[in-house]
Write an enzyme that holds these catalytic residues in place. Structure first.
Site, PDB file in Angstrom:
ATOM      1  N   LYS A 296       4.997  -2.180  14.949  1.00  0.00           N
ATOM      2  CA  LYS A 296       5.699  -1.235  14.668  1.00  0.00           C
ATOM      3  C   LYS A 296       6.428  -0.275  13.305  1.00  0.00           C
ATOM      4  O   LYS A 296       6.628   1.092  13.649  1.00  0.00           O
ATOM      5  CB  LYS A 296       6.784  -2.455  14.720  1.00  0.00           C
ATOM      6  CG  LYS A 296       6.937  -2.320  13.708  1.00  0.00           C
ATOM      7  CD  LYS A 296       8.789  -3.365  14.109  1.00  0.00           C
ATOM      8  CE  LYS A 296       8.713  -4.510  13.018  1.00  0.00           C
ATOM      9  NZ  LYS A 296       8.998  -3.946  11.853  1.00  0.00           N
TER      10      LYS A 296
ATOM     11  N   ASN B 289       2.031  -0.310   5.797  1.00  0.00           N
ATOM     12  CA  ASN B 289       1.579  -0.630   7.700  1.00  0.00           C
ATOM     13  C   ASN B 289       0.902   0.442   7.985  1.00  0.00           C
ATOM     14  O   ASN B 289      -0.095   0.441   8.335  1.00  0.00           O
ATOM     15  CB  ASN B 289       2.830  -1.225   7.894  1.00  0.00           C
ATOM     16  CG  ASN B 289       2.742  -2.885   6.798  1.00  0.00           C
ATOM     17  OD1 ASN B 289       1.906  -3.043   5.915  1.00  0.00           O
ATOM     18  ND2 ASN B 289       4.057  -3.433   7.354  1.00  0.00           N
TER      19      ASN B 289
ATOM     20  N   LYS C  43       7.054   1.173   2.524  1.00  0.00           N
ATOM     21  CA  LYS C  43       7.037  -0.580   2.860  1.00  0.00           C
ATOM     22  C   LYS C  43       6.711   0.386   4.332  1.00  0.00           C
ATOM     23  O   LYS C  43       5.274  -0.131   4.591  1.00  0.00           O
ATOM     24  CB  LYS C  43       7.883  -0.452   2.884  1.00  0.00           C
ATOM     25  CG  LYS C  43       7.807  -1.759   4.159  1.00  0.00           C
ATOM     26  CD  LYS C  43       7.336  -3.356   3.703  1.00  0.00           C
ATOM     27  CE  LYS C  43       6.435  -4.257   4.678  1.00  0.00           C
ATOM     28  NZ  LYS C  43       5.467  -5.087   4.423  1.00  0.00           N
TER      29      LYS C  43
ATOM     30  N   THR D 207      11.835  -4.814   7.209  1.00  0.00           N
ATOM     31  CA  THR D 207      11.817  -3.208   6.917  1.00  0.00           C
ATOM     32  C   THR D 207      12.176  -2.506   8.253  1.00  0.00           C
ATOM     33  O   THR D 207      12.673  -3.141   8.834  1.00  0.00           O
ATOM     34  CB  THR D 207       9.860  -3.612   7.849  1.00  0.00           C
ATOM     35  OG1 THR D 207       8.895  -4.710   7.194  1.00  0.00           O
ATOM     36  CG2 THR D 207       9.387  -2.476   7.560  1.00  0.00           C
TER      37      THR D 207
ATOM     38  N   TYR E 280      10.028 -16.142   9.627  1.00  0.00           N
ATOM     39  CA  TYR E 280       8.470 -16.184   9.632  1.00  0.00           C
ATOM     40  C   TYR E 280       8.910 -15.903   7.762  1.00  0.00           C
ATOM     41  O   TYR E 280       8.482 -16.383   6.927  1.00  0.00           O
ATOM     42  CB  TYR E 280       7.769 -15.134  10.055  1.00  0.00           C
ATOM     43  CG  TYR E 280       6.801 -15.814  11.547  1.00  0.00           C
ATOM     44  CD1 TYR E 280       6.242 -16.832  10.949  1.00  0.00           C
ATOM     45  CD2 TYR E 280       7.427 -16.095  12.411  1.00  0.00           C
ATOM     46  CE1 TYR E 280       5.580 -17.152  12.324  1.00  0.00           C
ATOM     47  CE2 TYR E 280       6.915 -16.196  13.385  1.00  0.00           C
ATOM     48  CZ  TYR E 280       5.521 -17.120  13.547  1.00  0.00           C
ATOM     49  OH  TYR E 280       5.281 -17.498  14.474  1.00  0.00           O
ATOM     50  N   ILE E 281      10.298 -14.615   7.440  1.00  0.00           N
ATOM     51  CA  ILE E 281      10.215 -14.828   5.677  1.00  0.00           C
ATOM     52  C   ILE E 281      11.678 -15.017   5.918  1.00  0.00           C
ATOM     53  O   ILE E 281      11.969 -15.247   5.138  1.00  0.00           O
ATOM     54  CB  ILE E 281      10.732 -12.960   6.654  1.00  0.00           C
ATOM     55  CG1 ILE E 281       9.011 -11.768   6.299  1.00  0.00           C
ATOM     56  CG2 ILE E 281      10.987 -12.264   4.756  1.00  0.00           C
ATOM     57  CD1 ILE E 281       8.279 -12.401   5.932  1.00  0.00           C
TER      58      ILE E 281
ATOM     59  N   CYS F 242       4.518  -6.635  12.618  1.00  0.00           N
ATOM     60  CA  CYS F 242       4.405  -5.217  11.626  1.00  0.00           C
ATOM     61  C   CYS F 242       3.609  -4.432  12.163  1.00  0.00           C
ATOM     62  O   CYS F 242       4.464  -3.506  12.157  1.00  0.00           O
ATOM     63  CB  CYS F 242       4.324  -5.612  10.100  1.00  0.00           C
ATOM     64  SG  CYS F 242       6.141  -7.456   9.210  1.00  0.00           S
TER      65      CYS F 242
ATOM     66  N   GLY G  63      -2.227  -6.951  15.975  1.00  0.00           N
ATOM     67  CA  GLY G  63      -1.412  -7.135  16.648  1.00  0.00           C
ATOM     68  C   GLY G  63       0.155  -7.631  15.018  1.00  0.00           C
ATOM     69  O   GLY G  63       0.383  -7.662  14.118  1.00  0.00           O
TER      70      GLY G  63
ATOM     71  N   LYS H  39      -3.340 -13.045  14.822  1.00  0.00           N
ATOM     72  CA  LYS H  39      -4.026 -14.126  13.677  1.00  0.00           C
ATOM     73  C   LYS H  39      -4.398 -15.050  13.419  1.00  0.00           C
ATOM     74  O   LYS H  39      -3.555 -16.110  13.646  1.00  0.00           O
ATOM     75  CB  LYS H  39      -3.341 -13.099  12.200  1.00  0.00           C
ATOM     76  CG  LYS H  39      -2.644 -13.974  11.214  1.00  0.00           C
ATOM     77  CD  LYS H  39      -2.273 -12.762  10.510  1.00  0.00           C
ATOM     78  CE  LYS H  39      -2.896 -13.031   9.398  1.00  0.00           C
ATOM     79  NZ  LYS H  39      -3.057 -13.728   8.583  1.00  0.00           N
TER      80      LYS H  39
HETATM   81  N1  LIG Z   1       6.028 -11.431   9.799  1.00  0.00           N
HETATM   82  C1  LIG Z   1       5.925 -10.850   8.556  1.00  0.00           C
HETATM   83  O1  LIG Z   1       4.739 -11.010   8.356  1.00  0.00           O
HETATM   84  C2  LIG Z   1       6.181  -9.897   8.133  1.00  0.00           C
HETATM   85  C3  LIG Z   1       6.143  -9.683   6.722  1.00  0.00           C
HETATM   86  C4  LIG Z   1       6.655  -8.284   6.203  1.00  0.00           C
HETATM   87  C5  LIG Z   1       7.965  -8.154   6.713  1.00  0.00           C
HETATM   88  N2  LIG Z   1       8.525  -7.982   7.558  1.00  0.00           N
HETATM   89  C6  LIG Z   1       9.621  -8.194   8.207  1.00  0.00           C
HETATM   90  O2  LIG Z   1      10.098  -8.946   7.668  1.00  0.00           O
HETATM   91  C7  LIG Z   1      11.653  -8.497   8.423  1.00  0.00           C
HETATM   92  C8  LIG Z   1      12.056 -10.238   9.719  1.00  0.00           C
HETATM   93  O3  LIG Z   1      10.654 -10.612  10.477  1.00  0.00           O
HETATM   94  P1  LIG Z   1      10.546 -11.583  10.817  1.00  0.00           P
HETATM   95  O4  LIG Z   1       8.619 -12.080  11.471  1.00  0.00           O
HETATM   96  O5  LIG Z   1      11.030 -13.221   9.709  1.00  0.00           O
HETATM   97  O6  LIG Z   1      11.222 -12.119  12.030  1.00  0.00           O
HETATM   98  P2  LIG Z   1      11.420 -13.417  12.751  1.00  0.00           P
HETATM   99  O7  LIG Z   1      11.941 -13.164  14.392  1.00  0.00           O
HETATM  100  O8  LIG Z   1      10.869 -14.312  12.021  1.00  0.00           O
HETATM  101  O9  LIG Z   1      13.179 -13.875  12.344  1.00  0.00           O
HETATM  102  C9  LIG Z   1      14.061 -12.940  12.579  1.00  0.00           C
HETATM  103  C10 LIG Z   1      14.826 -14.584  12.313  1.00  0.00           C
HETATM  104  O10 LIG Z   1      16.806 -13.863  12.143  1.00  0.00           O
HETATM  105  C11 LIG Z   1      17.234 -14.086  13.425  1.00  0.00           C
HETATM  106  N3  LIG Z   1      18.379 -13.380  13.360  1.00  0.00           N
HETATM  107  C12 LIG Z   1      18.311 -12.191  14.202  1.00  0.00           C
HETATM  108  N4  LIG Z   1      19.649 -12.104  14.460  1.00  0.00           N
HETATM  109  C13 LIG Z   1      19.776 -12.556  13.631  1.00  0.00           C
HETATM  110  C14 LIG Z   1      21.873 -11.851  12.824  1.00  0.00           C
HETATM  111  N5  LIG Z   1      22.464 -11.613  13.035  1.00  0.00           N
HETATM  112  N6  LIG Z   1      22.244 -12.916  12.259  1.00  0.00           N
HETATM  113  C15 LIG Z   1      21.589 -14.372  11.847  1.00  0.00           C
HETATM  114  N7  LIG Z   1      20.423 -14.803  12.366  1.00  0.00           N
HETATM  115  C16 LIG Z   1      20.164 -13.873  13.361  1.00  0.00           C
HETATM  116  C17 LIG Z   1      16.210 -14.792  15.088  1.00  0.00           C
HETATM  117  O11 LIG Z   1      16.531 -15.516  15.102  1.00  0.00           O
HETATM  118  C18 LIG Z   1      15.126 -14.958  13.588  1.00  0.00           C
HETATM  119  O12 LIG Z   1      15.034 -16.423  13.345  1.00  0.00           O
HETATM  120  C19 LIG Z   1      10.894  -8.186   9.567  1.00  0.00           C
HETATM  121  O13 LIG Z   1      11.950  -6.410   9.513  1.00  0.00           O
HETATM  122  C20 LIG Z   1       9.722  -7.619   9.736  1.00  0.00           C
HETATM  123  O14 LIG Z   1       9.140  -6.374  10.257  1.00  0.00           O
HETATM  124  C21 LIG Z   1       7.694  -9.378   8.316  1.00  0.00           C
END
Ligand SMILES: NC(=O)c1ccc[n+]([C@@H]2O[C@H](COP(=O)([O-])OP(=O)(O)OC[C@H]3O[C@@H](n4cnc5c(N)ncnc54)[C@H](O)[C@@H]3O)[C@@H](O)[C@H]2O)c1
Length: 431
Positions: free
Chosen positions: A274, A221, A217, A132, A22-23, A271, A268, A332
């Site tokens: 946790k 949250n 950060k 995070t 997602y990020i 973020c 939910g 959401k």
């Molecule tokens: N989703 C949100 O809205 C949001 C907002 C702000 C911050 N964050 C933070 O950003 C971070 C990422 O969140 P996300 O929602 O994108 O997670 P996500 O699970 O959607 O994406 C993580 C990706 O990393 C890949 N991955 C895992 N281990 C790996 C590795 N060793 N090498 C390569 N790829 C690997 C996974 O397969 C997955 O596709 C988290 O720490 C989260 O807390 C998320």
């Protein structure tokens, strides 16, 4: 620093984004469409294949056009082969940082990503952690890179924590207009990252240390989680006093220094549930308020269950003979993200007690095909996600399909209870 700094200015610095979720995927797209040559490294092969064919694996406004542009320009390519991200100038790590069963941080994805980077990076690389993380993690990860590479952090490579603040559904706007924090293990590291992100960030930017940035950060949250817990506690109280908490909140928020958050069926996503745990985990003392807020928010699906069972009692329908349709599984509105979704917690909470639970979510595969399909012959509809579609449903028509007309609103989607329904909503008191 001169070489990499010039490379960033000229957009010729070669980048790798590690973790395309997602990020990571939107971030990789933004850097590619800003002119950088980006390789996305992702361990899920099916995600790599989809991205390389120009199709996003996540639901987000604008993502399909922007991804297509990035892939067709040749500036974004995904891979599962670490050899292909060898000797990049910049590594941006965006892997998940979830909790273990016991609510302690699971940093195994991050450690594995950092080890991968350490094995392929070069002297002079900039390593950015967007994930995070608990306080002090970036410094620990810098030590891990030092141990593997023999390079010296801050001298031979740069390292930064650059937390992401975007909200799903608005990611491409917020990536550009949100303000950003760059927490460097050295001031030079923060300066480089700031320069890099200026390629597309139009919001304010701030530089600090990596540990301050990690705490910032997590405080953001935690602030939201604790305030939602307070609103949820108000919702519980409103039921005891027969008050519509939303009317009360609107009136209270006319006070110039009051801003009560929105109560609902729970909190939910990846973020909010946790991050408060990540904040307190390395600390020596127990932090009661933060932990209690988590418990209150985790308990909200049970309030929705109580409302459902109260409504069933009014028509003498035993739960074990009841068929329930849950509208929304995502955490959401207008998102497909079901991680830690209170809707799922609600389904689990009633599953053993009722005859059948059906689900319908327009964004989530494996649920019923339509609201009508899900609600046919049911006794109760429970709104668990505030998807736009649920705001304009024709309840008269839907009611004619149901066996018993019970409607429970966990997300304050229904402003006027529809006629002919037994209606209960979280925080709606006796109405
Ligand atoms: N989703 C949100 O809205 C949001 C907002 C702000 C911050 N964050 C933070 O950003 C971070 C990422 O969140 P996300 O929602 O994108 O997670 P996500 O699970 O959607 O994406 C993580 C990706 O990393 C890949 N991955 C895992 N281990 C790996 C590795 N060793 N090498 C390569 N790829 C690997 C996974 O397969 C997955 O596709 C988290 O720490 C989260 O807390 C998320």
């Amino acid at each position: 620093m001169k070489g990499i700094s010039k490379g960033i200015d000229d957009r010729i610095a070669e980048m790798a984004v590690v973790g395309l979720g997602y990020i990571g995927l939107p971030t990789a797209i933004m850097f590619a469409n800003s002119g950088f040559n980006v390789i996305g490294y992702e361990i899920r092969k099916e995600v790599v294949d989809r991205i390389n064919s120009g199709r996003a694996h996540i639901v987000e406004p604008e993502i399909d056009e922007l991804l297509k542009k990035a892939v067709e320009s040749g500036r974004l390519k995904a891979t599962s082969n670490p050899e292909e991200i060898k000797n990049r100038d910049v590594y941006v790590i965006c892997v998940q940082t979830p909790l273990n069963e016991d609510k302690t941080p699971n940093l195994s994805y991050l450690e594995s990503a950092v080890k991968t980077v350490a094995k392929v990076m070069k002297k002079g690389s900039l390593v950015v952690i967007e994930s995070t993380v608990p306080p002090l993690t970036t410094v620990k990860m810098a030590r891990l890179i030092e141990d593997i590479t023999g390079l010296k952090a801050g001298e031979d490579f740069y390292m930064v924590h650059a937390p992401e603040r975007v909200m799903p559904g608005r990611i491409f706007k917020e990536l550009v207009y949100n303000s950003r924090i760059f927490g460097g293990i050295t001031p030079e590291s923060a300066e480089l990252a700031e320069k890099l992100y200026r390629a597309f960030v139009k919001g304010q930017t701030f530089k600090t240390s990596s540990t301050v940035s990690e705490v910032v950060k997590l405080m953001e949250n935690t602030f939201r989680d604790v305030n939602i817990a307070l609103a949820n506690e108000f919702a519980h109280l409103a039921h005891q006093y027969g008050v519509n908490v939303f009317e009360a909140i609107d009136l209270a928020n006319t006070h110039p220094r009051v801003n009560i958050h929105t109560p609902g069926i729970g909190v939910g996503g990846h973020c909010l549930p946790k991050d408060p745990h990540l904040l307190v985990w390395p600390a020596k003392d127990d932090f009661g308020l933060i932990r209690l807020a988590r418990e209150i928010n985790d308990g909200m699906p049970l309030l929705a269950k109580d409302l459902l069972f109260e409504a069933l009692k009014t028509v003498n329908l035993p739960p074990e003979r009841t068929v329930v349709a849950v509208l929304g599984l995502a955490y959401k509105g207008d998102s497909d993200d079901t991680r830690n979704s209170p809707a799922k917690a609600f389904v689990e909470a009633i599953e053993g007690d009722v005859k059948e639970v059906r689900t319908y979510d327009p964004f989530v595969e494996g649920t019923h095909g339509s609201v009508e399909d899900a609600l046919k012959g049911t006794d109760a509809a429970v709104i668990a996600t505030d998807h736009s579609e649920f705001r304009s449903l024709n309840w008269e028509r839907i009611g004619s399909l149901m066996r018993t007309r019970i409607l429970i609103d966990g997300r304050h989607v229904i402003k006027e209870p529809p006629e002919g329904f037994i209606f209960k909503g979280i925080g709606r008191g006796d109405c």
